[in-house]
Design a protein around this motif. Sequence first.
Motif, PDB file in Angstrom:
ATOM      1  N   TYR A  93       0.843  -1.201   0.000  1.00 23.66           N
ATOM      2  CA  TYR A  93       0.000   0.000   0.000  1.00 23.66           C
ATOM      3  C   TYR A  93       0.870   1.241   0.000  1.00 23.66           C
ATOM      4  O   TYR A  93       2.063   1.191   0.306  1.00 23.66           O
ATOM      5  N   LEU A  94       0.258   2.348  -0.370  1.00 24.95           N
ATOM      6  CA  LEU A  94       0.927   3.649  -0.390  1.00 24.95           C
ATOM      7  C   LEU A  94       0.002   4.635   0.301  1.00 24.95           C
ATOM      8  O   LEU A  94      -1.161   4.782  -0.099  1.00 24.95           O
ATOM      9  N   GLU A  95       0.491   5.294   1.339  1.00 23.99           N
ATOM     10  CA  GLU A  95      -0.312   6.264   2.091  1.00 23.99           C
ATOM     11  C   GLU A  95       0.318   7.641   1.944  1.00 23.99           C
ATOM     12  O   GLU A  95       1.487   7.829   2.247  1.00 23.99           O
ATOM     13  N   LEU A  96      -0.478   8.594   1.485  1.00 23.11           N
ATOM     14  CA  LEU A  96       0.005   9.961   1.288  1.00 23.11           C
ATOM     15  C   LEU A  96      -0.590  10.866   2.355  1.00 23.11           C
ATOM     16  O   LEU A  96      -1.801  10.885   2.558  1.00 23.11           O
ATOM     17  N   GLY A  97       0.262  11.645   3.018  1.00 25.52           N
ATOM     18  CA  GLY A  97      -0.185  12.570   4.053  1.00 25.52           C
ATOM     19  C   GLY A  97      -0.558  13.917   3.463  1.00 25.52           C
ATOM     20  O   GLY A  97      -0.652  14.091   2.245  1.00 25.52           O
TER      21      GLY A  97
END
Length: 74
Positions: A58-62
Amino acid sequence: MEIKVGIVHGPREIVLESEESAADVEAAFGKAVTDSAVLALTDDRGRKVLIPASRIAYLELGQEAARRVGFGSL
Protein backbone atom coordinates in the motif's frame (compact mmCIF):
# COMPACT_ATOMS: atom_id res chain seq x y z
CA MET A 1 4.37 15.61 2.61
CA GLU A 2 4.70 12.35 4.50
CA ILE A 3 4.67 9.18 2.40
CA LYS A 4 4.25 5.71 3.91
CA VAL A 5 4.89 2.62 1.81
CA GLY A 6 3.89 -0.82 3.05
CA ILE A 7 6.03 -3.69 1.80
CA VAL A 8 4.67 -7.20 1.15
CA HIS A 9 5.98 -9.58 3.85
CA GLY A 10 7.92 -6.67 5.38
CA PRO A 11 7.87 -6.13 9.15
CA ARG A 12 7.86 -2.31 8.85
CA GLU A 13 6.67 0.35 6.45
CA ILE A 14 8.96 2.85 4.73
CA VAL A 15 8.26 6.42 5.88
CA LEU A 16 9.76 9.51 4.26
CA GLU A 17 9.13 13.23 3.95
CA SER A 18 9.05 14.52 0.38
CA GLU A 19 8.66 17.84 -1.42
CA GLU A 20 6.79 16.12 -4.29
CA SER A 21 3.07 16.72 -4.69
CA ALA A 22 0.52 13.99 -4.02
CA ALA A 23 -0.48 14.00 -7.70
CA ASP A 24 3.14 13.42 -8.79
CA VAL A 25 3.64 10.54 -6.34
CA GLU A 26 0.32 8.99 -7.35
CA ALA A 27 1.22 9.21 -11.05
CA ALA A 28 4.66 7.67 -10.44
CA PHE A 29 3.07 4.87 -8.41
CA GLY A 30 0.49 4.15 -11.12
CA LYS A 31 3.15 4.07 -13.83
CA ALA A 32 5.40 1.78 -11.77
CA VAL A 33 2.57 -0.67 -11.10
CA THR A 34 1.33 -0.82 -14.72
CA ASP A 35 4.88 -1.21 -16.10
CA SER A 36 5.98 -3.64 -13.33
CA ALA A 37 8.87 -1.25 -12.75
CA VAL A 38 10.53 0.40 -9.76
CA LEU A 39 8.92 3.25 -7.80
CA ALA A 40 11.54 5.96 -7.23
CA LEU A 41 10.84 8.46 -4.43
CA THR A 42 13.10 11.31 -3.32
CA ASP A 43 12.90 12.63 0.23
CA ASP A 44 13.30 16.27 1.28
CA ARG A 45 17.06 15.76 1.93
CA GLY A 46 17.73 14.49 -1.59
CA ARG A 47 18.00 10.77 -0.75
CA LYS A 48 16.38 8.42 -3.23
CA VAL A 49 14.36 5.34 -2.26
CA LEU A 50 13.77 2.66 -4.92
CA ILE A 51 11.01 0.10 -4.33
CA PRO A 52 9.99 -2.68 -6.75
CA ALA A 53 6.31 -2.13 -7.60
CA SER A 54 5.56 -5.84 -7.22
CA ARG A 55 6.53 -5.64 -3.51
CA ILE A 56 4.33 -2.64 -2.60
CA ALA A 57 1.36 -3.56 -0.41
CA TYR A 58 0.00 0.00 0.00
CA LEU A 59 0.93 3.65 -0.39
CA GLU A 60 -0.31 6.26 2.09
CA LEU A 61 0.00 9.96 1.29
CA GLY A 62 -0.18 12.57 4.05
CA GLN A 63 -1.07 16.25 3.90
CA GLU A 64 0.88 18.29 1.37
CA ALA A 65 1.20 21.44 3.50
CA ALA A 66 1.93 20.17 7.00
CA ARG A 67 2.90 22.81 9.53
CA ARG A 68 6.54 22.51 10.64
CA VAL A 69 7.47 22.68 14.32
CA GLY A 70 10.82 23.70 15.76
CA PHE A 71 13.84 25.56 14.45
CA GLY A 72 13.41 24.22 10.90
CA SER A 73 10.15 26.16 10.49
CA LEU A 74 11.84 29.61 10.43
